[in-house]
Design a protein around this motif. Sequence first.
Motif, PDB file in Angstrom:
ATOM      1  N   PRO A   1       1.909   7.750  -8.757  1.00 14.83           N
ATOM      2  CA  PRO A   1       1.867   9.110  -9.294  1.00 14.83           C
ATOM      3  C   PRO A   1       1.252  10.082  -8.296  1.00 14.83           C
ATOM      4  O   PRO A   1       0.398   9.711  -7.499  1.00 14.83           O
TER       5      PRO A   1
ATOM      6  N   LEU B   1      -7.589  10.030   0.963  1.00 16.80           N
ATOM      7  CA  LEU B   1      -6.790   9.271   0.003  1.00 16.80           C
ATOM      8  C   LEU B   1      -5.414   8.997   0.603  1.00 16.80           C
ATOM      9  O   LEU B   1      -4.967   9.700   1.504  1.00 16.80           O
ATOM     10  N   TYR B   2      -4.748   7.980   0.057  1.00 19.04           N
ATOM     11  CA  TYR B   2      -3.381   7.695   0.519  1.00 19.04           C
ATOM     12  C   TYR B   2      -2.461   8.893   0.285  1.00 19.04           C
ATOM     13  O   TYR B   2      -1.607   9.200   1.113  1.00 19.04           O
ATOM     14  N   LEU B   3      -2.634   9.550  -0.879  1.00 18.25           N
ATOM     15  CA  LEU B   3      -1.730  10.647  -1.212  1.00 18.25           C
ATOM     16  C   LEU B   3      -2.425  12.005  -1.143  1.00 18.25           C
ATOM     17  O   LEU B   3      -1.865  13.018  -1.570  1.00 18.25           O
TER      18      LEU B   3
ATOM     19  N   ARG C   1      -0.180  14.276  -8.240  1.00 12.68           N
ATOM     20  CA  ARG C   1      -0.454  15.472  -9.020  1.00 12.68           C
ATOM     21  C   ARG C   1      -0.724  16.616  -8.049  1.00 12.68           C
ATOM     22  O   ARG C   1      -1.444  16.438  -7.075  1.00 12.68           O
TER      23      ARG C   1
ATOM     24  N   ARG D   1      -5.796   9.830   4.362  1.00 11.30           N
ATOM     25  CA  ARG D   1      -6.291   8.754   5.215  1.00 11.30           C
ATOM     26  C   ARG D   1      -5.428   8.704   6.469  1.00 11.30           C
ATOM     27  O   ARG D   1      -4.210   8.792   6.373  1.00 11.30           O
TER      28      ARG D   1
ATOM     29  N   LEU E   1       0.845  -1.187   0.000  1.00 12.90           N
ATOM     30  CA  LEU E   1       0.000   0.000   0.000  1.00 12.90           C
ATOM     31  C   LEU E   1       0.888   1.246   0.000  1.00 12.90           C
ATOM     32  O   LEU E   1       2.035   1.201   0.454  1.00 12.90           O
ATOM     33  N   PRO E   2       0.384   2.364  -0.527  1.00 11.30           N
ATOM     34  CA  PRO E   2       1.229   3.558  -0.631  1.00 11.30           C
ATOM     35  C   PRO E   2       1.695   4.049   0.734  1.00 11.30           C
ATOM     36  O   PRO E   2       0.957   3.947   1.721  1.00 11.30           O
TER      37      PRO E   2
END
Lengths: 227, 275
Positions: free
Chosen positions: A111, A127-129, A113, A149, A78-79
């Motif tokens: 990725p 979100l993870y990122l 952004r 998250r 997982l990220p």
Amino acid sequence: MRASTLLLLTWLLGAPVFAVGAPQDFSGVWSIVRSPSRLTTIAGAAPPLNAAGRAIYAQRRAAAARGDRSFDETSKCLPPGLPRLMLVNQPFEILQRDKAVYFIHQLNRLPRRAYFGEQLPDDPDPLYLGFSIARWEGATLIIESAGFRAGTLLDDSGLPHSDVLHLTERYQLDAAGRALHARFTIADAKMFTHPWDFQADYVRRPGYEIPEQVCSDKQTAATGIPY
Amino acid sequence: MYLTHNERWAWMGAIALTTVLSIPDGVAAAPAPRTLLDSGDATLALTPPLRGATAAPPGSAPPNPDPHDLEGVWYLQGYEYLLGPEPGVPPPLKPEYMKILERRIRAKNRGTPEADAPTQCLPHGMPRLMESPYPIEIVQTPDRLTFLHEVAHNVRRIWLNRAHPAVLRPTFLGDSVGHWEGETLVVDTIGLNDRTFIDDEGSSHSTQLRTVERYRKIDGGAQLELSMTVEDPVTLEHPYSYRRVYHWRPDIRPQEYICEENNRNAPVDGVTVAK
């Protein structure tokens, strides 16, 4: 004339050019100079965890001491979340465009952004990122992110954050364009008594092509490409 | 052998297409599914196509008509589970590989599909990755086109100013180089491993697989046309091509897609689990 003298001076001193000048081109492949396993403030102090943060962190440190790292979901591919993704010892690529700046990481091809000219959403989906916006202050690229998250770690040691983490990153190129200096601000009132900063430095990797790295691929282990 | 069925396929395809176009997005069509090679054998039923994306809604940013600038978000119209020369027709597989495809389709229709790469959170491979019901963001920089696929955050890098390396370690997405022929971007991909399928139904390829993609803006940049050519001297009788269209979708922003999170389709003992 004076501006160019100042630029020359900062170049000679090897210092970053603070908030002067125009947006720079950060595009290219970068590697972190020193990947920290445990974050400290710029002054070298322990991060200012509050009581809730200290409790979670103590639990994780105790688990790690027993050899139990199940709190670290990167073991399940997982990220790593942010800012940890920016601190792993693997290259990443920046693609800088007018509407967004893209970070494409070697680590499992993740990725990221950051959009120019936008606001952070009021009620972001976790979100993870997270969700990231970008802006320029002179030659400094500033990225702000929220909507994370809870559960990812701030660093390898298990430093916690919550869903209200607000991350600010400030990136500056050195005058020769070969080094990238980053300053991170962690604001998370559920885990820390006050916002705190740390720094990381990156070097340019001319000619390096990021290989395909697939965390879920156990066969990758045999190829020598880390995952 | 199946070539004798081509005319009938074209006719059936037209009916299926009409059906597909009359139903809402993302809903499977075909009440009577087609079967592999028009065999009528229900155990060889093909998964019906999806309609896929439509044009950008009114009020979206206008398309960029520059034929040499492909940057932006693109979204496939239509979605085929079998990637042959035309809808419903399989790739020209050699007989032994046609038997493998039949085996995989039968396993799927029994409800125990063979494990494939994406269900294990591995990249989809080629040409299958370009047949995705998720948006694709192209970032175009001087020496490169970077394809950022929403599906499982796959990344393709297409190098414009270099040749394929002399020695390639096979990877899931291979090594891609591109050049412009007039207003067409030609992308050549080799160096693919043999752990993926050509398509969702399970057509086989080898490490000798080569894909050649020809991209061209049409309709003033509102659509991106792809002509995909697939070559594999090991599994295919001969190369073949098919055409696809992607819609310009500036209104869509690729989302975070983490296959590894609670993967409900993770295979057990080589069989994909569908929950």
